[in-house]
Scaffold this active site. Sequence first.
Site, mmCIF file in Angstrom:
data_model
loop_
_atom_site.group_PDB
_atom_site.id
_atom_site.type_symbol
_atom_site.label_atom_id
_atom_site.label_comp_id
_atom_site.label_asym_id
_atom_site.label_seq_id
_atom_site.Cartn_x
_atom_site.Cartn_y
_atom_site.Cartn_z
ATOM 1 N N GLN A 99 0.847 -1.214 0.070
ATOM 2 C CA GLN A 99 0.198 -0.018 -0.043
ATOM 3 C C GLN A 99 0.929 1.408 0.005
ATOM 4 O O GLN A 99 0.220 2.485 0.153
ATOM 5 C CB GLN A 99 -1.071 0.065 1.225
ATOM 6 C CG GLN A 99 -2.016 -1.058 1.092
ATOM 7 C CD GLN A 99 -3.169 -0.650 1.998
ATOM 8 O OE1 GLN A 99 -3.956 0.144 1.712
ATOM 9 N NE2 GLN A 99 -3.193 -1.264 3.293
ATOM 10 N N ASP A 205 -6.349 -42.455 -14.853
ATOM 11 C CA ASP A 205 -7.598 -41.344 -14.924
ATOM 12 C C ASP A 205 -8.244 -41.535 -16.076
ATOM 13 O O ASP A 205 -8.230 -41.182 -17.149
ATOM 14 C CB ASP A 205 -6.474 -40.014 -15.445
ATOM 15 C CG ASP A 205 -7.415 -38.764 -15.648
ATOM 16 O OD1 ASP A 205 -8.628 -38.905 -14.844
ATOM 17 O OD2 ASP A 205 -6.878 -37.902 -16.192
#
Length: 433
Positions: A99, A205
């Site tokens: 900031q 998979d």
Amino acid sequence: MPKKVYVAMAADLIHPGHLNVIKHAQALGEVTVGILSDKAVSAFHRLPFLTFEQRKLIVENIKGVDKVIRQETLDYTENLLALKPDYVVHGDDWKEGPQRETRDRVIEVLKQWQGELVEVPYTRSISSLTLNEQLKAIGTTPGNRMERFRRLLTAKCPVKLMEAHNGLTAHIIENLSVDTDHAHLEFDGIWLSSLTDSAAKGKPDIEYVDKTSRLATINDILESTTKPIVFDGDSGGLTEHFVFTVKSLERLGVSAVVIEDKVGLKRNSLLDDGPVEAVQDDIPSFCYKISQGKKKQITKEFMIIARVESLVLNKPMDDAFTRAEAYLGAGADGIMIHSKSKDGEEILEFCRRFRAAGHAQPLVVVPSTYNAVPDHELVKAGATIIIYANHMLRSAYPSMMAAARGILLDGCSKNVEKDLMPVSELVNLFPGG
Ligand code: SPV
Ligand code: MG
């Protein structure tokens, strides 16, 4: 005429530090509070727990606040020029870190009309950061977690998801953050990959790991995280089954499911072409699956993202594009475009074409093979969500192999210890009691 005082804040978790700043501001004049938009907060912090409207409502009811407006960006300039306040009041904790540049610009802009920055001593021992940690420890609700993904999509670009396949890997994604001089970096959510969820269970998979087992993985992840989860739903299975999956995922607070347009034995998209050719679903059939899922979902926040496999299957760009438009027409909330290309050119081309056609929906890319293409190039082309689909598992495997090998060769573990997490850290990773 009372002096004009401006205070900007995220106001996600209001604590005595905020009230102290407002009290100081009130003593100087009439107080306008600028509530930072989700986008502004995300530039230096995690997405707020409360929505902008909720945060605004709370601050409007704080004693000493005369008016509440929206601050669109972390930078104050636009609101300062519109308001020309005599004072800006802020805690003195923003002189360092991301900031700092914002603070410098506030001072610069205020000079134009002799405005002044007043910094209130930071309230020690209580800050949003510590409250955030405590809130994370408490957890979240399914509804809050689910809607965070849509909020992230309006607040951040790109939204970055990292793969997790269990509570431990998800814990890393939840808690890892890196602060640079300019930015606060963290992953925004979790990709529940079918490849790594299967591999972690020692399975291929090919949609063999059933839904019960995959939902159990989600449950473990829910326990150790608050960030949004996007579920890799493979082909979605039979439409009659997919509608149940949608409801189960919604109940758990998962934000989105991605389903790919494949039928038959599903094989991983990154496999080299082998003897078993993957088959793409036809457009009407996949559209039906999408539309049934959308029809059966209960919440308005849950998203169904359609994954186009045309490029993976070496079909032309036109095929990929026609499919994407058809899937959106069937109600898909977004598109995932996948590819095995090394340079990512076809992905960039698809993204550009998608945006040029005026589609505003989320566009997901998975830079596993085209890993040298930086995130900002993908975003420039039109991608809004980037998934790092398998990197946690791929980084863990070689480390585990090296440790196991070293122990075998040395007959003791002393030499590999330097590469390992200390046991003292492990036993405190998930403190109980
Ligand atoms: C996964 O992570 O399981 C995916 C992405 O579906 S890919 O492995 O590239 O097909
Ligand atoms: Mg998968």
